[in-house]
Scaffold this active site. Structure first.
Site, mmCIF file in Angstrom:
data_model
loop_
_atom_site.group_PDB
_atom_site.id
_atom_site.type_symbol
_atom_site.label_atom_id
_atom_site.label_comp_id
_atom_site.label_asym_id
_atom_site.label_seq_id
_atom_site.Cartn_x
_atom_site.Cartn_y
_atom_site.Cartn_z
ATOM 1 N N CYS A 1 20.412 -1.355 -23.251
ATOM 2 C CA CYS A 1 18.901 -1.118 -22.577
ATOM 3 C C CYS A 1 19.015 -1.230 -20.939
ATOM 4 O O CYS A 1 17.999 -1.201 -20.479
ATOM 5 C CB CYS A 1 18.347 -2.575 -23.042
ATOM 6 S SG CYS A 1 18.849 -4.006 -22.577
ATOM 7 N N GLU B 1 25.839 -9.319 -20.966
ATOM 8 C CA GLU B 1 25.750 -8.910 -19.409
ATOM 9 C C GLU B 1 26.860 -9.412 -18.646
ATOM 10 O O GLU B 1 27.002 -9.040 -17.624
ATOM 11 C CB GLU B 1 24.450 -9.401 -18.866
ATOM 12 C CG GLU B 1 23.050 -8.939 -19.587
ATOM 13 C CD GLU B 1 21.947 -9.556 -19.085
ATOM 14 O OE1 GLU B 1 20.994 -9.071 -18.032
ATOM 15 O OE2 GLU B 1 21.491 -10.941 -19.416
ATOM 16 N N ASP C 1 23.729 -5.293 -15.174
ATOM 17 C CA ASP C 1 24.500 -6.670 -14.777
ATOM 18 C C ASP C 1 25.771 -6.694 -15.468
ATOM 19 O O ASP C 1 26.803 -7.259 -14.699
ATOM 20 C CB ASP C 1 23.740 -7.918 -15.509
ATOM 21 C CG ASP C 1 22.401 -8.211 -14.585
ATOM 22 O OD1 ASP C 1 22.643 -8.160 -13.148
ATOM 23 O OD2 ASP C 1 21.399 -8.559 -15.063
ATOM 24 N N HIS D 1 0.882 -1.243 0.076
ATOM 25 C CA HIS D 1 -0.334 -0.183 -0.004
ATOM 26 C C HIS D 1 0.800 1.289 -0.049
ATOM 27 O O HIS D 1 0.498 2.226 -0.449
ATOM 28 C CB HIS D 1 -0.974 0.123 1.335
ATOM 29 C CG HIS D 1 -2.125 -0.913 1.000
ATOM 30 N ND1 HIS D 1 -2.665 -1.681 2.150
ATOM 31 C CD2 HIS D 1 -2.650 -1.481 -0.157
ATOM 32 C CE1 HIS D 1 -3.735 -2.452 1.590
ATOM 33 N NE2 HIS D 1 -3.684 -2.226 0.168
#
Length: 839
Positions: free
Chosen positions: A770, A699, A723, A477
């Site tokens: 990316c 990566e 990464d 929440h």
């Protein structure tokens, strides 16, 4: 082999049960230890009790011989001793605390372990040990096997749920009077969480409607919010509704809620990861030094700086030793109902003054406060056992918390709601100040272990500039309301509760960082960087040459936001968001629907899809092992296909079907590639499924070094700089104190990127970026100079990166890249690139 530890109050009972179990195992093929009793008195008489140190020692002893350990406990404090033993042990073998009957469970576990069963098999056999006896004694009566699901595997430092939640047992035998039934299916993405439960309770309108999760799951009254939450019903689960004759209207109203997905939609897949159940706040937290950079999970975008403000002190646990006199118990019990009514009224008042998500959450909390089952159970504790009103509420809440947390995932995140209501009711009973957000007139960053719905909703229209919590997840929440209020928020920031009140804090909700005592210059730079600059949809350099700027997305909503922001396509579609918060993999049809939603947002444009990247910080129960020594270097990304090739086959098939149904230009790439063989096998599988453009993620340093060979078997590559930096510098990117090492400006990382860029130019192949680095306006020109042919980022960064690139020529980008490559440190690389661009 799996070892078994038996924890009993009685040494005689423990040894006798073990003797019985070992009689069933021929050849001694089982490793069992008994940790029973609490020693002996001066006369040598055994003392009844349990010893956590003895349990830990037994686990450590078995750890040297076994692949996993199952712990069975007889009752009461044996459970607490077993949980404490997990903190005391020195080994890291996987351990499971079994909610199984002691004697029968030990017998079944020893037999299963001797037969070579895995930890899962041994635990399941132990938990189901009473089925035969129950069936024999009860004839055709149904056997509840919900407890099988509650045995919890834990790593070396986690404390699992140690017993089946008391409220997960079917509430009562079916009533005598005739009842009508109806079956419905949970269609909304988040399942029955607080708000749907509140709607069900409201729709029941006092009727005796009951819900049961099929097949054979627990039963709950529609009027009880807590029982509904403990159902653990998720999307796709089938629910049986039942009510007495004459209550058809209430039954139909509740069925309609299920059909409409409780107003939350019925098509989109779950979109975000979960965190584990909130842990109890530590008694003492070490202070965090100024200049520290904490990392967590950004759940609400934006940047803000202000002084830290902490919550008012929590309510302390009421004394368990207090016993109310019998002639005073009825009056004491009445205080429970009065307090619950008062708290519910206050929460409803807050709800009426709120709007949007905050209003709905507060209304659900009000129903939780006035839950008739909670009032009845607490009142019974006072009348029958003499518990004080405050203590009775505390104990009933404890049972709810255990039940919710044992379910894990999004359901476990609702435990914060129960704690909040509990504390408010206890404070009302004792006449204490309700814990929460202090009223101040200056802007502040609210720092907390976790926030309750009422605390977070109270920030609406106030002076709060941002939120930082040590616990919580993207579906808590805190996250939901922070996004609805437009407050930057970072959750899961380890060490946040050590921030001293009054510390100047810079919160970046995009990057998930919390910086302490930043300079004015740093605040100005971060604020400027966070300013959303319009993007006209054309990424280009100063000479007019094209440089596509794409978006990173995770689901349909992300894709629509990115398209509206002008993204020229998608450079990274994180498909794991379609798999999260599930106990089993989505079907091909479910995946097709989820993928089409993203593809439809970019008709005629490129969408690069990354196959499932589970593992490490994104584990999935159906894809990853319960425990790995080093998950960041374990079975993650494409490596999951080694263990479960069907997952990859189904995903490629679904992507091909989705691509054929939409007009987007789909390209697919695999994560966590380290060898050319992996790239070749993935490319063959993807093309066999009907996907023509195939690439891999760079990566790992290995993949970067082998980039030239990679281009011989794939059509493109995409650099995952997050990464790549982590693996190059051997530094966990989620560990805040190593933030200086997880900087993509590190020269070693830049030189690996240059290797990939050079190979791409030689092969005339596309090299995308990316990772987070692609959205940095200062680093973007360097990446282009190193050979990047496209950049992908969060949509908020598109305009800033576009403006930075449009002011520079290809020659300036190459000069900046060469200057950065020649640097020896990250700081020198930044400075050198800036100088080269300015010249």
């Amino acid at each position: 082999m799996i070892g078994v530890v038996a924890v009993s109050h009685s040494a005689r009972l423990g040894e006798a049960a073990l003797e019985l179990a070992l009689q069933m195992v021929h050849g001694g093929g089982a490793q069992v230890r008994v940790a029973a009793g609490a020693g002996a008195d001066a006369d040598g008489t055994p003392i009844l009790g349990t010893d956590a140190v003895a349990v830990a020692s037994a686990i450590d002893d078995l750890a040297t011989k076994c692949d996993g350990v199952l712990v069975l406990m007889d009752l009461g404090s044996a459970v607490m001793s077993a949980e404490l033993a997990l903190e005391l042990r020195t080994s890291d073998v996987p351990v499971r605390l079994a909610p199984a009957p002691f004697v029968e469970g030990l017998l079944a576990a020893v037999i299963a372990a001797a037969a070579g069963g895995s930890l899962d098999v041994v635990a399941t056999e132990a938990a189901a040990a009473l089925d035969a006896k129950t069936g024999q004694l009860q004839g055709d009566a149904p056997v509840d096997t919900a407890s099988v699901e509650t045995a919890t595997a834990v790593p070396s430092s986690a404390a699992p749920a140690s017993a089946a939640p008391p409220s997960a047992v079917p509430a009562s035998s079916p009533p005598e009077e005739p009842r009508i039934t109806r079956r419905v299916r949970v269609r909304n993405p988040l399942g029955i969480h607080a708000r749907p439960a509140a709607l069900i309770a409201e729709a029941s309108a006092g009727a005796d409607v009951r819900l049961r999760r099929l097949p054979g799951g627990p039963e709950a009254s529609a009027a009880s919010l807590s029982r509904l939450l403990v159902l653990g019903a998720r999307r796709g689960d089938e629910i049986e509704l039942s009510a007495p004759d004459g209550d058809e209207q209430a039954l139909a109203a509740i069925a309609a809620l299920f059909d409409k997905g409780f107003g939350e939609g019925v098509d989109d897949a779950p979109t975000s990861a979960h965190s584990g159940p909130p842990a109890a706040a530590p008694a003492a937290v070490p202070a965090v030094a100024p200049g520290t950079l904490l990392r967590g999970r950004g759940v609400s975008a934006g940047v803000a700086a202000a002084f830290a403000l902490t919550l008012a002190p929590p309510v302390l646990e009421p004394d368990a030793a207090t016993v109310i006199a019998e002639d005073e118990r009825e009056a004491e019990a009445s205080r429970i109902r009065q307090a619950c009514v008062a708290v519910a009224a206050d929460l409803r008042s807050r709800a009426a003054a709120s709007s949007g998500e905050a209003r709905g959450i507060l209304e659900a909390s009000a129903l939780l406060a006035s839950d008739p089952d909670v009032v009845a159970e607490a009142s019974a504790l006072t009348r029958d056992a003499g518990r004080s009103a405050a203590r009775a509420i505390w104990e009933v809440a404890a049972a709810q918390l255990q039940a919710l947390e044992s379910l894990g995932g999004r359901t476990a995140e609702r435990a914060a709601d129960v704690r909040d209501v509990r504390d408010r009711v206890v404070a009302e009973i004792l006449g204490l100040t309700v814990p929460g957000v202090p009223q101040v007139t200056e802007p502040f960053v609210l720092v907390a272990h976790d926030l309750s719905p009422a605390d977070t909703a109270a920030l609406q229209g106030g002076r709060c500039a941002a939120i930082v919590t040590e616990q919580g997840g993207p579906t808590s929440h805190t996250a939901i309301i922070a996004r609805s209020l437009g407050l930057p928020a970072v959750v899961g920031a380890r060490g946040a509760t050590g921030i001293a009140a009054g510390t100047l804090v810079l919160v970046d909700g995009d990057r998930g960082t919390v910086e302490l005592e930043p300079t004015r210059e740093r605040i100005a730079a971060a604020t400027h960087a966070a300013t959303v600059t319009p993007f006209d949809g054309r990424g280009r350099l100063a000479d007019g040459s094209s440089l596509p700027l794409l978006a990173n997305v995770g689901h349909t909503t992300d894709a629509r936001t990115a398209a509206a922001a002008g993204a020229q396509g998608v450079g990274l579609f994180r498909t794991e968001f379609c798999f999260l918060d599930r106990t089993d993999a989505p079907t091909v049809a479910e995946q097709v629907a989820a993928y089409r939603g993203v593809l439809a947002a970019f008709p005629g444009r490129k969408v690069v899809v990354r196959t499932l990247d589970a593992g490490s910080d994104k584990p999935l129960p159906f894809a990853n092992a319960d425990h790995e020594q080093n998950p960041a270097l374990g079975v993650r990304g494409l490596r999951i296909a080694r263990r479960n090739p069907q997952l990859l086959d189904d995903q490629l098939r679904a992507l091909a079907e989705a691509a054929s149904a939409e007009s987007a230009h789909v390209e697919v790439m695999a994560p966590m590639i380290a060898t050319v063989e992996e790239a070749r096998e993935f490319a063959a599988a993807a093309r066999a499924a009907g996907l023509e453009r195939v690439g891999v993620m760079i990566e790992t340093p290995s993949a970067a070094i082998l980039a030239a060979e990679m281009f011989e078997v794939v059509d493109f590559v995409s650099l995952g700089t997050n990464d790549l930096t982590q693996y190059t510098l051997a530094a966990d990117r989620l560990l805040g104190e190593l933030g200086d090492l997880t900087d993509p400006w590190q020269p070693a990382v830049l030189r690996l990127i240059a290797t990939v860029g050079s190979a791409g130019r030689a092969a005339n192949r596309a090299v995308g970026v990316c990772g987070e680095a692609g959205g940095d306006p200062a680093l973007a020109p360097v990446l282009v100079g190193l050979g990047a042919t496209s950049l992908s980022m969060t949509p908020r960064s598109l305009g800033r990166v576009a403006a930075a690139l449009a002011a520079l020529t290809p020659q300036q980008c190459r000069a900046a890249a060469e200057a950065a490559l020649a640097a020896a440190t990250a700081a020198e690389a930044r400075a050198a690139a800036a100088v080269a661009i300015a010249c």
